[in-house]
Design an enzyme around this catalytic site. Structure first.
Site, mmCIF file in Angstrom:
data_model
loop_
_atom_site.group_PDB
_atom_site.id
_atom_site.type_symbol
_atom_site.label_atom_id
_atom_site.label_comp_id
_atom_site.label_asym_id
_atom_site.label_seq_id
_atom_site.Cartn_x
_atom_site.Cartn_y
_atom_site.Cartn_z
ATOM 1 N N ILE A 43 -10.125 6.075 -1.301
ATOM 2 C CA ILE A 43 -9.423 5.816 -0.038
ATOM 3 C C ILE A 43 -8.629 7.058 0.374
ATOM 4 C CG2 ILE A 43 -7.729 4.319 1.129
ATOM 5 C CD1 ILE A 43 -10.239 2.772 0.209
ATOM 6 N N ASN A 97 -2.933 3.599 -13.239
ATOM 7 C CA ASN A 97 -3.643 3.745 -11.970
ATOM 8 C C ASN A 97 -5.155 3.743 -12.250
ATOM 9 O OD1 ASN A 97 -4.270 4.496 -9.227
ATOM 10 N ND2 ASN A 97 -2.224 5.371 -9.116
ATOM 11 N N LYS A 139 0.863 -1.185 0.000
ATOM 12 C CA LYS A 139 0.000 0.000 0.000
ATOM 13 C C LYS A 139 0.901 1.237 0.000
ATOM 14 C CE LYS A 139 -3.602 1.291 3.328
ATOM 15 N NZ LYS A 139 -4.608 1.594 2.328
ATOM 16 N N GLY A 140 0.467 2.310 -0.655
ATOM 17 C CA GLY A 140 1.299 3.507 -0.753
ATOM 18 C C GLY A 140 1.670 4.100 0.609
ATOM 19 N N ASN A 185 4.267 6.539 -6.888
ATOM 20 C CA ASN A 185 2.916 6.772 -7.411
ATOM 21 C C ASN A 185 2.800 8.223 -7.864
ATOM 22 O OD1 ASN A 185 0.227 7.020 -7.926
ATOM 23 N ND2 ASN A 185 -0.483 6.475 -5.865
ATOM 24 N N CYS A 214 -2.143 9.153 -8.399
ATOM 25 C CA CYS A 214 -3.353 8.877 -7.632
ATOM 26 C C CYS A 214 -4.438 9.920 -7.896
ATOM 27 C CB CYS A 214 -3.087 8.824 -6.135
ATOM 28 S SG CYS A 214 -4.589 8.394 -5.242
ATOM 29 N N GLY A 228 -4.623 -3.052 -14.457
ATOM 30 C CA GLY A 228 -5.946 -2.511 -14.768
ATOM 31 C C GLY A 228 -6.902 -3.588 -15.221
#
Ligand SMILES: Cc1cc2nc3c(=O)[nH]c(=O)nc-3n(C[C@H](O)[C@H](O)[C@H](O)COP(=O)(O)O)c2cc1C
Length: 303
Positions: free
Chosen positions: A71, A192, A45-46, A127, A130, A243
């Site tokens: 999120i 993303n 998770k980032g 990332n 986002c 994706g």
């Protein structure tokens, strides 16, 4: 058994399948459900320097053929990640790729630098894409100039293999990818989730607390495939396709259009064994057709 090994720059993977950031937590929840050592890698998770509370609920909404999430990059922050999450991940043999982000180029650089000093981190995934935070995220990945600038700063902050994750929500994905490659990245993740929205008609309100969110799942697979197909011939570095991958056939389609590896996100929520089934399915597909090495599939699209 056919050879499933692939390389992302210096990073060697036993197979090309890994979770997509943010859909696999820090591995803990899944460790009781699947053997993590069977994966090609794990992607966390980032992580950001400071902990993030994320967006107000509801943060997930099901749509036709997909899922919306807002999120807002909720995470435990770097310090707790190092103390509480990384030691757990280090129990497994598979390479750990840490996805990270910041709210300024300085924060990206500091995060990259601090993560690089840690034992057990095999690679970093920045990332730049986002859609769920107001400042940062997509803003950094929106055009070739900003991507080049921020990638340059991150590249100088780490010797680890560096992956950048880009959005398809840009005017020309080829230019953005080439800009990242020009600054010395080792691989590029595409794509993303896609900025999107859902409405709760009875309440006449947005379905998500964050109002807009990111669309993921089968609905975005054709968009992701096109992005990989467009970028692959223009860059020398490997591409990680992401994706809407739900099964081994989806995964192999990404390889055919030019991806070297794949990440699986939304599918993990419907079936936690998806990634293992993809690995098995890939092997069986190749064996049935007498293909000895998965690398023969990469970029094999006939036009
Ligand atoms: C709940 C959720 C959280 C996510 N968090 C992150 C994240 O922290 N960092 C990131 O780079 N991408 C994040 N993503 C995007 C996914 O990694 C992936 O790129 C996207 O979901 C498309 O893949 P999929 O259709 O297989 O889900 C998140 C996606 C979802 C659904």
């Amino acid at each position: 058994m056919p050879n499933l090994k692939v390389k992302l720059g210096k990073l060697e993977l036993q197979n090309p399948v890994m979770p997509a950031a943010g859909t696999f937590g820090y591995g803990e929840e899944y460790a009781s459900l699947i053997d993590l050592d069977k994966l090609g890698a794990i992607v966390t998770k980032g992580i950001s320097l400071a902990p993030q509370a994320g967006n107000p609920p509801p943060r997930i909404w099901e749509t036709w053929g997909g899922m919306l999430n807002s999120i807002g990059l909720q995470n435990v922050g770097l310090e707790i990640f190092v103390k509480e999450k990384l030691p757990f991940l280090c129990r497994w043999r598979m390479p750990i790729i840490v996805n990270f982000f910041g709210y300024s180029s300085k924060e990206y650089a500091e995060c990259a630098q601090r993560l690089s000093d840690l034992e057990g981190v095999a690679a970093l995934e920045a990332n730049l894409s986002c859609p769920n935070i107001k400042k940062g995220g997509l803003q950094f990945g929106s055009n070739p100039q900003t991507v080049a600038k921020i990638t340059n700063i991150i590249r100088k902050s780490t010797k680890l293999p560096l992956i950048v994750k880009l959005s398809s929500n840009v005017s020309d994905i080829k230019e953005v990818a080439m800009a990242a490659e020009g600054e010395g990245v080792d691989a590029i993740s595409l794509i993303n989730s896609i900025p999107a929205m859902a409405i709760d008609l009875e309440r006449r309100r947005p379905a998500l607390g964050g109002i807009t969110g990111g669309l993921s799942g089968p609905a975005i697979k054709p968009i992701a495939l096109k992005a990989v197909w467009e970028v692959a011939p223009r860059v020398k570095v490997p591409i990680i396709g992401v994706g809407g991958i739900m099964d081994y056939r989806d995964a192999l389609e990404f390889l055919v259009v030019g991806a070297t590896a794949v990440q699986v996100g939304t599918a993990n929520f419907t079936n936690p064994r998806t990634m293992l089934e993809i690995i098995e399915g890939m092997g069986a597909f190749l064996k049935q057709r007498g293909i000895e090495d998965i690398k023969e599939m990469i970029g094999s699209l006939g036009l």
